[in-house]
Design an enzyme around this catalytic site. Structure first.
Site, mmCIF file in Angstrom:
data_model
loop_
_atom_site.group_PDB
_atom_site.id
_atom_site.type_symbol
_atom_site.label_atom_id
_atom_site.label_comp_id
_atom_site.label_asym_id
_atom_site.label_seq_id
_atom_site.Cartn_x
_atom_site.Cartn_y
_atom_site.Cartn_z
ATOM 1 C CG HIS A 170 26.614 106.671 49.192
ATOM 2 N ND1 HIS A 170 26.933 107.227 50.407
ATOM 3 C CD2 HIS A 170 27.476 107.209 48.288
ATOM 4 C CE1 HIS A 170 27.950 108.064 50.240
ATOM 5 N NE2 HIS A 170 28.295 108.069 48.968
ATOM 6 C CE LYS A 222 36.785 102.596 58.970
ATOM 7 N NZ LYS A 222 36.960 101.190 59.287
HETATM 8 S S1 SF4 Z 1 37.829 101.817 65.089
HETATM 9 FE FE1 SF4 Z 1 36.825 99.834 64.891
HETATM 10 S S2 SF4 Z 1 34.691 100.210 65.333
HETATM 11 FE FE2 SF4 Z 1 35.637 102.165 64.859
HETATM 12 S S3 SF4 Z 1 35.348 102.485 62.663
HETATM 13 FE FE3 SF4 Z 1 37.315 101.470 62.935
HETATM 14 S S4 SF4 Z 1 36.862 99.288 62.714
HETATM 15 FE FE4 SF4 Z 1 34.932 100.334 63.093
#
Ligand code: SF4
Lengths: 284, 167
Positions: free
Chosen positions: B38, B103
């Protein structure tokens, strides 16, 4: 005096890292399954089902649970009646670093570490170095706890040097507020490790170690056990839910550990771990 | 499962029909990009240079996969935290970006840009990386190979279950 070869340390490090990367603990899995029984909304259930399915695939295929295979953290306790004898890679620390590199190559882990944090940020390409916390203890064994740590959740951790007057309520508010501000970034359902007391750095260390406590275990001091329960209930009332999709399960556990501190202080550290709560322990 | 099928690249009508909370099943091409990519793309825009792929109508997946084992298409490749890209996202949306997969929450500025230009943000389950890897049918590096996991890759997705988090 018992001799421990550096190569044994290397092998233990490698084995523990890969075990942690591929296999989730039965305690975490049981807590997630219980959460699935509680959740009613479709998005929350979908997230939990995907998390459980992902865990099944990872251990079956011996592939990492998460692409962020993390920065490797190793807590090592070396018995004072043992002596470490160097091998080709070098001595104690070199063996741990070599073990971490061996895990990186053998386990197809991700290179997630940069050398200079502020300027070049050039990737070290082999995920080195591991972070080592070592202590000398009684006996003649070497005990190791490895905790590969992803930064989605590490970034959401916080420490505050609270005044003693903040008391129980101040600590609880800070814990809950840290989880609230984290939102869905640390991949909920999370495990919240809390350190209270000690000095600045000790507080953070005990918070980190507390994340590895067995989910479902009860704090031996009833006052802390009650505080853990209260914080967990408040955190789960936030409604963030699995993957942040809303629901009753924002965290699976709040684990508090404490240490003596200064008359003028009450540090509180909150270390958040995602549902991919990776840790493994072993000894030589 | 009751999921709306989405074929990428997105068109304006598809975006318009989606609502936050909708569960979707995504197929088609996406481009992976995270922090370092980015930053480079933003630098290109400032210099008036073309982006490394034609961004109009495309979807970016905020992800940096783990290496593939021999015989695998891609290693585990779950989403990373989208918010770290927030500083760069409005200019990419302005340049034509229509979809994002990641996310976590987005900033007000990103939400505004999505509204203004008709873009959509999908969430996938963070940490479901081995499961998501199974939805990747093709993977090729298209730019910034020197960035390793942070290189821009073109992935061909099939059956990726996601949820509409914003638009
Ligand atoms: S599960 Fe844990 S290690 Fe994997 S992306 Fe999410 S916060 Fe990061």
């Amino acid at each position: 005096m018992r001799i421990i070869r550096a190569n044994e340390i290397l092998e233990l490090t490698r084995r523990l890292i890969l075990d942690a990367e591929f296999n989730i603990g039965v305690d975490v899995r049981a807590a997630l399954e219980a959460a699935l029984k509680r959740e009613t909304a479709q998005p929350a259930r979908l997230a939990l089902e995907q998390i459980l399915e992902n865990q099944r695939i990872a251990s079956e295929e011996r592939t990492p649970l998460c692409q962020d295979t993390g920065m490797i953290v190793a807590f090592v306790e070396l018995g004072q009646d043992a002596r470490v004898e160097s091998d080709a890679e070098g001595g104690f620390e070199e063996a741990i670093q070599a073990g971490a590199r061996a895990a990186f190559y053998g386990g197809y882990l991700r290179a997630s570490v940069v050398d200079d944090p502020l300027f070049e940020r050039a990737n070290t390409r082999d995920n080195s170095p591991a972070v080592i916390h070592a202590r000398i203890v009684g006996g003649d064994r070497l005990r190791m706890l490895v905790m590969p740590k992803g930064f989605g959740s590490e970034n959401m951790s916080a420490i505050r040097m609270l005044p003693p007057s903040a008391g129980r309520e101040g600590a609880a508010d800070f814990i809950v507020d840290t989880v609230r501000r984290a939102g869905s970034k640390p991949c909920p359902p999370t495990i919240v490790g809390v350190g209270i007391g000690g000095t600045f750095e000790q507080c953070a260390l005990i918070a980190k170690k507390a994340t590895a406590r067995r989910v479902g275990s009860v704090h031996p001091d009833p006052r802390y056990a009650a505080l853990e329960d209260e914080c967990l209930a408040r955190v789960n009332a936030l409604g963030i839910g699995p993957a942040g999709y809303g629901g009753f399960t924002t965290s699976l556990a709040v684990h508090i550990d404490h240490a003596p501190t200064h008359i003028a202080g009450m540090p509180v550290a909150v270390n958040i771990v995602c549902h991919a709560s990776r840790h493994a322990e072993g000894y030589i | 499962m009751n999921a709306i099928d989405i074929a990428l690249p997105l068109c304006a009508q598809t975006v318009a029909a989606l609502n936050p909370g909708d569960i979707v099943r995504i197929g088609g091409p996406v481009y992976t990009a995270r922090d370092a990519a980015h930053r480079r793309m933003a630098e290109s825009l400032v210099r008036g240079e073309p982006l490394p792929f034609a961004i109009a109508g495309q979807t970016i997946y905020y992800a940096g996969p783990a290496p593939a084992r021999p015989g695998q298409i891609i290693g585990p490749c779950g989403p990373t935290t989208s918010a770290r890209m927030d500083a760069y996202t409005p200019q990419l949306i302005k340049a034509g970006l229509r979809g994002m997969i990641g996310k976590g929450e987005r900033s007000d500025a990103v939400r505004e840009a999505m509204r203004e230009y008709g873009a959509v943000y999908f969430g996938v389950v963070g940490g479901a990386a081995a499961l998501i890897a199974r939805c990747v049918k093709r993977c090729e590096i298209v730019a910034y190979e020197d960035l390793g996991t942070e290189a821009i890759r073109r992935l061909e997705l099939e059956g990726l279950i996601a949820i509409v988090l914003g638009k």
